[in-house]
Design an enzyme around this catalytic site. Structure first.
Site, mmCIF file in Angstrom:
data_model
loop_
_atom_site.group_PDB
_atom_site.id
_atom_site.type_symbol
_atom_site.label_atom_id
_atom_site.label_comp_id
_atom_site.label_asym_id
_atom_site.label_seq_id
_atom_site.Cartn_x
_atom_site.Cartn_y
_atom_site.Cartn_z
ATOM 1 N N HIS A 69 2.140 4.644 -5.064
ATOM 2 C CA HIS A 69 2.615 5.779 -5.934
ATOM 3 C C HIS A 69 2.646 5.407 -7.391
ATOM 4 O O HIS A 69 2.480 4.030 -7.789
ATOM 5 C CB HIS A 69 3.878 6.017 -5.086
ATOM 6 C CG HIS A 69 4.649 4.835 -5.154
ATOM 7 N ND1 HIS A 69 5.609 4.065 -6.254
ATOM 8 C CD2 HIS A 69 5.316 4.399 -4.177
ATOM 9 C CE1 HIS A 69 6.211 3.519 -5.641
ATOM 10 N NE2 HIS A 69 6.073 3.298 -4.553
ATOM 11 N N ARG B 226 8.028 4.960 1.429
ATOM 12 C CA ARG B 226 8.939 5.493 2.497
ATOM 13 C C ARG B 226 9.212 7.040 2.317
ATOM 14 O O ARG B 226 9.388 7.748 2.822
ATOM 15 C CB ARG B 226 10.076 4.753 2.824
ATOM 16 C CG ARG B 226 9.763 3.414 3.352
ATOM 17 C CD ARG B 226 11.201 2.870 4.161
ATOM 18 N NE ARG B 226 10.807 1.945 4.904
ATOM 19 C CZ ARG B 226 10.591 0.682 4.748
ATOM 20 N NH1 ARG B 226 10.780 0.130 3.695
ATOM 21 N NH2 ARG B 226 10.379 -0.328 5.834
ATOM 22 N N HIS C 217 4.189 1.744 -8.259
ATOM 23 C CA HIS C 217 3.212 0.507 -8.095
ATOM 24 C C HIS C 217 2.165 0.569 -9.368
ATOM 25 O O HIS C 217 1.731 -0.412 -9.791
ATOM 26 C CB HIS C 217 2.345 0.679 -7.023
ATOM 27 C CG HIS C 217 2.946 0.700 -5.499
ATOM 28 N ND1 HIS C 217 3.309 1.777 -4.579
ATOM 29 C CD2 HIS C 217 3.633 -0.530 -5.050
ATOM 30 C CE1 HIS C 217 3.857 1.253 -3.651
ATOM 31 N NE2 HIS C 217 4.173 0.109 -3.772
ATOM 32 N N GLY D 147 8.694 -5.111 -8.782
ATOM 33 C CA GLY D 147 9.610 -4.270 -9.313
ATOM 34 C C GLY D 147 11.105 -4.538 -9.225
ATOM 35 O O GLY D 147 11.359 -5.155 -8.061
ATOM 36 N N GLU D 148 12.000 -3.949 -9.968
ATOM 37 C CA GLU D 148 13.237 -3.982 -9.830
ATOM 38 C C GLU D 148 13.969 -3.062 -8.953
ATOM 39 O O GLU D 148 14.884 -3.117 -8.518
ATOM 40 C CB GLU D 148 14.026 -3.540 -11.269
ATOM 41 C CG GLU D 148 13.663 -4.724 -12.383
ATOM 42 C CD GLU D 148 14.325 -4.355 -13.737
ATOM 43 O OE1 GLU D 148 14.797 -3.194 -13.857
ATOM 44 O OE2 GLU D 148 14.556 -5.393 -14.490
ATOM 45 N N LYS D 149 12.966 -2.108 -8.489
ATOM 46 C CA LYS D 149 13.423 -1.442 -7.160
ATOM 47 C C LYS D 149 13.928 -2.231 -6.270
ATOM 48 O O LYS D 149 14.972 -1.728 -5.415
ATOM 49 C CB LYS D 149 12.184 -0.460 -6.722
ATOM 50 C CG LYS D 149 12.008 -0.034 -5.590
ATOM 51 C CD LYS D 149 12.889 1.122 -5.579
ATOM 52 C CE LYS D 149 12.940 1.962 -3.911
ATOM 53 N NZ LYS D 149 12.727 0.979 -2.910
ATOM 54 N N ASP D 150 13.322 -3.232 -5.798
ATOM 55 C CA ASP D 150 13.515 -4.227 -4.823
ATOM 56 C C ASP D 150 14.329 -5.477 -5.560
ATOM 57 O O ASP D 150 13.661 -6.366 -5.610
ATOM 58 C CB ASP D 150 12.324 -4.570 -4.219
ATOM 59 C CG ASP D 150 11.559 -3.246 -3.396
ATOM 60 O OD1 ASP D 150 12.235 -3.155 -2.365
ATOM 61 O OD2 ASP D 150 10.657 -2.760 -4.006
ATOM 62 N N GLY E 248 0.841 -1.308 0.173
ATOM 63 C CA GLY E 248 -0.033 0.073 -0.042
ATOM 64 C C GLY E 248 0.918 1.336 0.117
ATOM 65 O O GLY E 248 1.891 1.191 -0.391
ATOM 66 N N ALA E 249 0.168 2.217 0.393
ATOM 67 C CA ALA E 249 0.851 3.549 0.188
ATOM 68 C C ALA E 249 1.248 3.686 -1.375
ATOM 69 O O ALA E 249 2.506 4.241 -1.436
ATOM 70 C CB ALA E 249 1.898 3.903 1.174
HETATM 71 P P1 AMP Z 1 5.950 -2.411 -1.915
HETATM 72 O O1 AMP Z 1 4.558 -2.035 -1.719
HETATM 73 O O2 AMP Z 1 6.985 -1.426 -1.382
HETATM 74 O O3 AMP Z 1 6.301 -3.668 -1.053
HETATM 75 O O4 AMP Z 1 6.079 -2.714 -3.392
HETATM 76 C C1 AMP Z 1 5.350 -3.446 -4.029
HETATM 77 C C2 AMP Z 1 5.813 -4.089 -5.234
HETATM 78 O O5 AMP Z 1 6.028 -2.563 -6.099
HETATM 79 C C3 AMP Z 1 7.203 -4.425 -5.423
HETATM 80 O O6 AMP Z 1 7.234 -5.385 -6.367
HETATM 81 C C4 AMP Z 1 8.165 -3.201 -5.487
HETATM 82 O O7 AMP Z 1 9.242 -3.680 -6.005
HETATM 83 C C5 AMP Z 1 7.386 -2.517 -6.660
HETATM 84 N N1 AMP Z 1 7.840 -0.913 -6.514
HETATM 85 C C6 AMP Z 1 8.021 -0.378 -5.539
HETATM 86 N N2 AMP Z 1 8.643 1.058 -5.678
HETATM 87 C C7 AMP Z 1 8.597 0.924 -6.977
HETATM 88 C C8 AMP Z 1 9.248 1.925 -8.144
HETATM 89 N N3 AMP Z 1 9.552 2.942 -7.857
HETATM 90 N N4 AMP Z 1 9.377 1.545 -9.468
HETATM 91 C C9 AMP Z 1 8.864 0.221 -9.787
HETATM 92 N N5 AMP Z 1 8.471 -0.682 -8.842
HETATM 93 C C10 AMP Z 1 7.971 -0.379 -7.820
#
Ligand code: AMP
Length: 280
Positions: free
Chosen positions: A34, A188, A37, A148-151, A31-32
């Protein structure tokens, strides 16, 4: 958009969609939301007939209780963004639904790709991530799942977990979405003050400079330059900057050590821990 909080209700609906011949795409999130996502939702909508997004702040992947408490929660806004992106289903379970009392959790182990970088700095983090993604995969049973490749390390671990336990699910990597100035979008980021947001740009700047210098100077010099540049900023607390083999995630010594190379960084800006990476 349909919304479910119980696995049983979600599965009834998905069973119907599957029986009508639809392929299912899945985007797990905390969640949260952006635009990063939402880019995953769009990728799923391009490749699948029916898109499911989950929002669940997973307690087992937080090794720091304060981090879990501080984690932003914006469900109303998230619903609006998902509606706008034409997501088909939102799954928002409570903690009890995903972790029934007395359930024994599996002890996932992924070897060397798990113990470096995030694994070294956040003990138990990836066990928590694998546990929840495994549960969500079982609940949703998608054809494709988008990460996401971000993680980057998380993506590698989930790809390995899916290969072992859910070979029918295709894990699709999606590129990192960035703010105009370069900062990788993250839930974050809302915790950063305007000044900290500017300070945080040092991470993406350093990664982009590393990309420019890749294969032009020795790996060790590139790494040292990056570390010095980040450490020079008194408002940033560097945890690691590493140049790694993009498959094994182990540090390389020479450019020829790997076909695909990734630079990965983690640092704290104020109280906020940020990660980022780039292909070199
Ligand atoms: P999270 O909510 O942070 O657990 O992220 C959920 C999914 O969104 C994960 O697969 C992340 O890698 C992806 N994600 C988070 N930030 C980005 C971003 N800036 N660009 C692309 N994918 C993202």
């Amino acid at each position: 958009m349909l919304e479910f909080s119980r696995i049983e209700d979600l599965q009834k609906n998905l069973h119907m969609m599957r029986n009508q011949g639809n392929t299912i795409g899945f985007v797990p999130t905390m969640g949260a939301l952006h635009p990063g996502h939402i880019s995953l939702i769009k990728a799923s909508k391009t490749l699948c007939d029916f898109t499911v997004c989950s929002i669940f702040v997973n307690p087992t992947q937080f090794n720091d209780k304060k981090d879990l408490e501080r984690y932003p929660r914006t469900l109303e806004k998230d619903r609006f963004l998902l509606e706008d992106a034409q997501c088909d289903v939102l799954f928002v379970p409570e903690v009890d639904e995903m972790y029934p009392n007395n359930e024994k959790l599996p002890d996932f182990s992924f070897g060397p790709i798990e113990s470096v970088m995030e694994g070294a700095f956040r003990p138990g983090h990836f066990k928590g991530v694998a546990t929840i993604v495994d549960k969500l995969f079982k609940a949703v049973q998608p054809n494709k799942a988008f990460f996401g490749e971000k993680d980057f390390q998380q993506l590698a671990i989930i790809t390995l977990m899916a290969k072992r336990l859910h070979p029918e699910i295709e894990v699709i990597p999606c590129p990192t979405f960035r703010e105009k100035e370069g900062l990788a979008m993250s839930s974050r980021n809302v915790l950063l003050s305007p000044e900290e947001k500017i300070t945080a740009l040092i991470l993406s700047k350093t990664l982009m400079e590393a990309k420019k210098n890749a294969r032009k100077i020795p790996v060790a010099s590139l790494t040292q330059n990056a570390i010095s540049q980040i450490k020079n900023n008194q408002y940033v607390e560097l945890e690691y900057f590493q140049v790694v083999n993009a498959e094994s995630l182990q540090e390389i010594k020479e450019w020829n050590d790997a076909k695909k190379v990734r630079a990965c960084v983690a640092a704290r800006v104020g109280k906020v821990r940020l990660i980022d990476n780039i292909e070199l």
